[in-house]
Write an enzyme that holds these catalytic residues in place. Sequence first.
Site, PDB file in Angstrom:
ATOM      1  N   CYS A   1       0.213  -5.423   9.062  1.00 47.95           N
ATOM      2  CA  CYS A   1      -1.078  -5.085   8.459  1.00 47.95           C
ATOM      3  C   CYS A   1      -1.938  -6.330   8.283  1.00 47.95           C
ATOM      4  O   CYS A   1      -3.140  -6.308   8.511  1.00 47.95           O
ATOM      5  CB  CYS A   1      -0.876  -4.453   7.094  1.00 47.95           C
ATOM      6  SG  CYS A   1      -0.352  -2.762   7.182  1.00 47.95           S
TER       7      CYS A   1
ATOM      8  N   ALA B   1      12.367  -7.533  10.156  1.00 44.61           N
ATOM      9  CA  ALA B   1      13.600  -8.155   9.662  1.00 44.61           C
ATOM     10  C   ALA B   1      14.082  -7.418   8.412  1.00 44.61           C
ATOM     11  O   ALA B   1      15.258  -7.065   8.282  1.00 44.61           O
ATOM     12  CB  ALA B   1      13.361  -9.633   9.362  1.00 44.61           C
ATOM     13  N   THR B   2      13.158  -7.151   7.479  1.00 41.42           N
ATOM     14  CA  THR B   2      13.518  -6.417   6.265  1.00 41.42           C
ATOM     15  C   THR B   2      13.950  -5.005   6.613  1.00 41.42           C
ATOM     16  O   THR B   2      14.957  -4.497   6.101  1.00 41.42           O
ATOM     17  CB  THR B   2      12.317  -6.378   5.298  1.00 41.42           C
ATOM     18  OG1 THR B   2      11.929  -7.711   5.003  1.00 41.42           O
ATOM     19  CG2 THR B   2      12.667  -5.644   4.009  1.00 41.42           C
TER      20      THR B   2
ATOM     21  N   GLY C   1       0.817  -1.219   0.000  1.00 41.03           N
ATOM     22  CA  GLY C   1       0.000   0.000   0.000  1.00 41.03           C
ATOM     23  C   GLY C   1       0.848   1.265   0.000  1.00 41.03           C
ATOM     24  O   GLY C   1       0.581   2.221  -0.741  1.00 41.03           O
TER      25      GLY C   1
ATOM     26  N   CYS D   1      18.014   3.208  15.723  1.00 41.77           N
ATOM     27  CA  CYS D   1      18.065   4.058  16.916  1.00 41.77           C
ATOM     28  C   CYS D   1      16.653   4.198  17.484  1.00 41.77           C
ATOM     29  O   CYS D   1      16.446   4.403  18.669  1.00 41.77           O
ATOM     30  CB  CYS D   1      18.600   5.448  16.580  1.00 41.77           C
ATOM     31  SG  CYS D   1      20.329   5.518  16.104  1.00 41.77           S
TER      32      CYS D   1
ATOM     33  N   ASP E   1      10.298  -6.402  -4.351  1.00 41.06           N
ATOM     34  CA  ASP E   1       9.279  -7.101  -3.562  1.00 41.06           C
ATOM     35  C   ASP E   1       9.223  -8.520  -4.102  1.00 41.06           C
ATOM     36  O   ASP E   1       9.186  -8.716  -5.313  1.00 41.06           O
ATOM     37  CB  ASP E   1       7.909  -6.409  -3.711  1.00 41.06           C
ATOM     38  CG  ASP E   1       6.967  -6.735  -2.552  1.00 41.06           C
ATOM     39  OD1 ASP E   1       6.903  -7.919  -2.164  1.00 41.06           O
ATOM     40  OD2 ASP E   1       6.308  -5.814  -2.053  1.00 41.06           O
TER      41      ASP E   1
ATOM     42  N   LEU F   1      16.339 -10.576  -0.905  1.00 46.80           N
ATOM     43  CA  LEU F   1      17.738 -10.204  -1.082  1.00 46.80           C
ATOM     44  C   LEU F   1      18.591 -10.695   0.079  1.00 46.80           C
ATOM     45  O   LEU F   1      18.191 -10.603   1.241  1.00 46.80           O
ATOM     46  CB  LEU F   1      17.853  -8.672  -1.177  1.00 46.80           C
ATOM     47  CG  LEU F   1      17.233  -8.032  -2.419  1.00 46.80           C
ATOM     48  CD1 LEU F   1      17.294  -6.518  -2.313  1.00 46.80           C
ATOM     49  CD2 LEU F   1      17.964  -8.504  -3.658  1.00 46.80           C
TER      50      LEU F   1
ATOM     51  N   CYS G   1      19.479   6.558  12.920  1.00 44.57           N
ATOM     52  CA  CYS G   1      19.077   5.580  11.920  1.00 44.57           C
ATOM     53  C   CYS G   1      17.794   4.899  12.400  1.00 44.57           C
ATOM     54  O   CYS G   1      17.328   5.153  13.507  1.00 44.57           O
ATOM     55  CB  CYS G   1      20.190   4.565  11.655  1.00 44.57           C
ATOM     56  SG  CYS G   1      20.294   3.215  12.855  1.00 44.57           S
TER      57      CYS G   1
ATOM     58  N   CYS H   1      24.264   1.879  13.749  1.00 46.47           N
ATOM     59  CA  CYS H   1      25.010   3.099  13.392  1.00 46.47           C
ATOM     60  C   CYS H   1      25.902   3.584  14.519  1.00 46.47           C
ATOM     61  O   CYS H   1      26.572   4.612  14.373  1.00 46.47           O
ATOM     62  CB  CYS H   1      24.053   4.219  12.990  1.00 46.47           C
ATOM     63  SG  CYS H   1      23.222   4.991  14.403  1.00 46.47           S
TER      64      CYS H   1
END
Length: 221
Positions: free
Chosen positions: A155, A100-101, A8, A143, A29, A77, A140, A215
Amino acid sequence: MLLVGVGGIGCAAASYLASAGVGTLILNDFDRVDASNLGRQFLYGPDDVGNLKAQVAAARLARSNPDVTYQVIDQRLSDDTLRRAVRSANIVLDGSDNFATRFAVNAACVHERRRLVSGSAIRFEGQLAVFGPDYSTSACYQCLYQERDESLESCSGNGVLGPVPGVIGSAMAVETLKSLSGAGTVLQNTLLLYDGGEGRWQSLRINRRAACPACGSATSD
Ligand SMILES: [Zn+2]
């Protein structure tokens, strides 16, 4: 421009970036179009159910905005390939639906010193923030969120009001176009919260965490 997640949020962000004529749009995706998401994922129709979102989105966008170059990454990836994709982009947008992504994209952006425009939406609520590219001064994503928040909601588990991700994806496109053009002031160390239920925007300061695993060691060398 690399867009991670063409749900979305990604549908809205990609549409505005494509119509603004950004040079190259990389759509990442590995998910397939699902009939239950069509209400908020407006680049897809009933005929697309079961097909790969990134491929369908690129084809749909190309029909309206043929001057943009589209690249499709329709697989999950690895850290290495993610870094390479991030390195190839000026700006990374993350509209993915899981932590995770999000952590992996954030880590790649910190490593490659890329600006990250991040957004999420759930129920009536959405939020967005812009991180980097100088992570010695910018907070980042990690943080803000720590690993232990991994169990937070999605969702699919909690539902979202269709236009809310559209609001957030559009606002992410605004931040991205400002960042590209130098016009206006790009959000920095600021979390924008949208409460659609109350019709209210709120802005919170984000502080860098010295002990941030992503970071924490970034310096301004
Ligand atoms: Zn951090």
